[in-house]
Design an enzyme around this catalytic site. Structure first.
Site, PDB file in Angstrom:
ATOM      1  N   LYS A 135       0.855  -1.196   0.000  1.00  0.00           N
ATOM      2  CA  LYS A 135       0.000   0.000   0.000  1.00  0.00           C
ATOM      3  C   LYS A 135       0.879   1.231   0.000  1.00  0.00           C
ATOM      4  O   LYS A 135       1.968   1.222   0.575  1.00  0.00           O
ATOM      5  CB  LYS A 135      -0.874   0.028   1.249  1.00  0.00           C
ATOM      6  CG  LYS A 135      -2.076   0.926   1.128  1.00  0.00           C
ATOM      7  CD  LYS A 135      -3.151   0.226   0.339  1.00  0.00           C
ATOM      8  CE  LYS A 135      -4.483   0.885   0.407  1.00  0.00           C
ATOM      9  NZ  LYS A 135      -5.541  -0.073   0.118  1.00  0.00           N
ATOM     10  N   ASN A 138     -16.098   6.557  -4.845  1.00  0.00           N
ATOM     11  CA  ASN A 138     -16.202   5.486  -5.833  1.00  0.00           C
ATOM     12  C   ASN A 138     -16.872   4.234  -5.252  1.00  0.00           C
ATOM     13  O   ASN A 138     -17.754   3.636  -5.876  1.00  0.00           O
ATOM     14  CB  ASN A 138     -14.781   5.185  -6.343  1.00  0.00           C
ATOM     15  CG  ASN A 138     -14.752   4.004  -7.270  1.00  0.00           C
ATOM     16  OD1 ASN A 138     -14.578   2.879  -6.822  1.00  0.00           O
ATOM     17  ND2 ASN A 138     -14.956   4.240  -8.544  1.00  0.00           N
ATOM     18  N   VAL A 139     -16.479   3.846  -4.044  1.00  0.00           N
ATOM     19  CA  VAL A 139     -17.012   2.611  -3.452  1.00  0.00           C
ATOM     20  C   VAL A 139     -18.472   2.796  -3.029  1.00  0.00           C
ATOM     21  O   VAL A 139     -19.351   2.012  -3.409  1.00  0.00           O
ATOM     22  CB  VAL A 139     -16.155   2.161  -2.248  1.00  0.00           C
ATOM     23  CG1 VAL A 139     -16.711   0.878  -1.640  1.00  0.00           C
ATOM     24  CG2 VAL A 139     -14.696   1.975  -2.655  1.00  0.00           C
ATOM     25  N   GLY A 140     -18.738   3.841  -2.259  1.00  0.00           N
ATOM     26  CA  GLY A 140     -20.089   4.067  -1.744  1.00  0.00           C
ATOM     27  C   GLY A 140     -21.106   4.278  -2.853  1.00  0.00           C
ATOM     28  O   GLY A 140     -22.204   3.722  -2.821  1.00  0.00           O
TER      29      GLY A 140
HETATM   30  N1  GLU Z   1      -7.213   0.168  -3.156  1.00  0.00           N
HETATM   31  C1  GLU Z   1      -8.018  -0.991  -3.375  1.00  0.00           C
HETATM   32  C2  GLU Z   1      -8.078  -1.836  -2.126  1.00  0.00           C
HETATM   33  O1  GLU Z   1      -7.920  -1.351  -1.032  1.00  0.00           O
HETATM   34  C3  GLU Z   1      -7.619  -1.749  -4.629  1.00  0.00           C
HETATM   35  C4  GLU Z   1      -6.236  -2.280  -4.665  1.00  0.00           C
HETATM   36  C5  GLU Z   1      -5.832  -2.862  -6.010  1.00  0.00           C
HETATM   37  O2  GLU Z   1      -6.628  -2.924  -6.915  1.00  0.00           O
HETATM   38  O3  GLU Z   1      -4.658  -3.241  -6.096  1.00  0.00           O
HETATM   39  O4  GLU Z   1      -8.372  -2.998  -2.168  1.00  0.00           O
END
Ligand code: GLU
Length: 427
Positions: free
Chosen positions: A113, A228-230
């Site tokens: 991350k 985006n998620v919500g």
């Molecule tokens: N940021 C997203 C997550 O927390 C996607 C990560 C990705 O696609 O590598 O899962």
């Protein structure tokens, strides 16, 4: 920025939370302290200084991190977030959660991350481009198609991914489409990536409702966070026949017991910057109140640590589906489990994004072959398989009054990583 008032008054370190979750999983699986130590420690954490030439000619310095938690199962995978409050420990925790998320979904990836401490809303588009290129250039030697593959996260998007891809390709000489996922469709992205996390959240809610409430149709849903998620979770749940009664964003929320029209709400947000200006709601609510509504399904889809011991007792939802990463603290989860609330954990419920990232990455490597229909079908299959796998482990192996679905998801995920590490002689 998100303002969660009282919930945030005492700081909760996400890395400490992530280690507590790991520790109880290691104990549950009957593994030793050596295993805990090996998994609690990230393989590498890189901090970079990013000097950015601002539009007024001055140079401003930003700080960024990339945490590479574990690569037992494959290259590090995980998004990059731009947020003014991001910390190194938060990035480490998020990278550990990616290790479990990829493992649970059966992907050939480890966990990583990244984060940059910046408020992107205060930068011009050119400043944002220079910051993004600077961050990626500073990390280039640690990234790669088979080494570490970033993607979008909070406040980053396909345009940012396009700059990353371009910068990396420029530095290395060549075209490295697979070095980043969540790209725009014109340069190797998939149409489905943009909605895949939200669709996965909606599928998780539907599957949980099938098991516990006889189906999602006619069930009430509250969603905290309308990014985006919500947004896509709301849209797909509405399509599935659920009633979305409450939605919030960083500026506050709206509530209508008869249901909100998700399409209308997003257009108000797009036009005015917030859902609060939607005038067909019965009333406005705060980001704290939305969590405590009497609904069937609650979806925290904003940031970490919003469900804590301070508000866990007030939660009335029967099911919590974690769209955000780490929205529920360990102590809050203990209280909710005792109260019989079922939690579809982040590493299961929001895995749709990384599952689609994997499909995009495979597609890049085979030269572009996968159709949108195939991509979406694969995503749906994988989400349902992961859900059932977790559910079956929970039903058959755990005491449900003490353990929530997270314990099952972690057990499956950690076990796979431990097996890979043993095979590779790392344990
Ligand atoms: N940021 C997203 C997550 O927390 C996607 C990560 C990705 O696609 O590598 O899962």
């Amino acid at each position: 920025m998100y303002n969660f008032g009282d919930c945030m008054t005492s700081y909760i370190d996400p890395y400490e939370e992530a280690k507590k979750q790991l520790r109880s999983t290691v104990e549950l699986l009957g593994l030793g302290y050596d295993v805990y130590e090996a998994l609690a420690t990230p393989e590498r954490v890189i901090q970079v200084k990013i000097p950015v030439r601002m539009d007024d000619g001055s140079v401003k310095v930003f700080i960024g991190w990339r945490s590479q938690h574990n690569s037992a199962l494959g290259p590090y995978k995980g998004g990059i977030r731009y947020h003014p409050d991001v910390t190194m420990n938060e990035v480490i925790a998020l990278s550990m959660w990616m290790t479990w998320k990829c493992s649970l979904a059966g992907l050939p990836y480890g966990g990583g991350k990244g984060g940059v401490r910046v408020d992107p809303k205060r930068l011009s588009i050119r400043e944002l481009e220079r910051l993004s290129r600077g961050y990626f250039a500073a990390l280039a030697e640690y990234l790669g198609v088979d080494l570490d593959i970033p993607a979008p996260d909070v406040y980053t998007n396909p345009q940012v991914m396009a700059w990353y891809f371009d910068e990396f390709s420029r530095i290395k000489g060549g075209l490295y489409y697979g070095v980043v996922t969540g790209k725009p469709v014109e340069i190797g992205g998939l149409e489905a990536r943009i909605y895949s996390t939200g669709l996965g959240v909606a599928i998780s809610a539907r599957e949980a409702a099938k098991k516990l409430l006889g189906g999602i149709e006619g069930r009430t849903v509250a969603i905290q966070g309308f990014g985006n998620v919500g947004y896509y979770a709301a849209k797909f749940l509405e399509e599935m026949g659920a009633i979305v009664v409450a939605i919030s964003d960083s500026r506050g929320g709206i509530f209508n017991p008869r249901g909100l029209n998700v399409g209308e709400v997003i257009s108000v947000k797009e036009k005015t910057g917030t859902v609060v200006n939607y005038d067909k709601a019965e009333k406005k609510i705060t980001n704290e109140e939305i969590l405590e509504l009497k609904v069937d399904v609650l979806i925290p889809a904003a940031i970490e640590n919003v469900i804590t011991e301070a508000n866990a007792r007030n939660i009335k939802a029967k099911i919590i589906v974690e769209g955000a990463n780490g929205p529920t603290t360990v102590e809050a989860e203990r209280m909710l489990t005792e109260a019989g609330v079922i939690i579809a954990p982040d590493i299961l419920a929001n895995a749709g994004g990384v599952i689609m990232s994997h499909i995009e990455w495979v597609n890049n490597r085979i030269g572009g072959w996968i159709t949108e229909e195939e991509a979406r079908r694969k995503l749906e299959e994988k989400m349902i398989a992961s859900f059932n796998n977790t559910w079956n482990f929970w039903e058959s192996k755990l005491d449900k009054t003490r353990h929530n679905l997270r314990a099952a998801a972690y057990a499956v995920a950690v076990d796979r990583v431990v097996k890979a590490m043993k095979l590779r002689g790392q344990l």
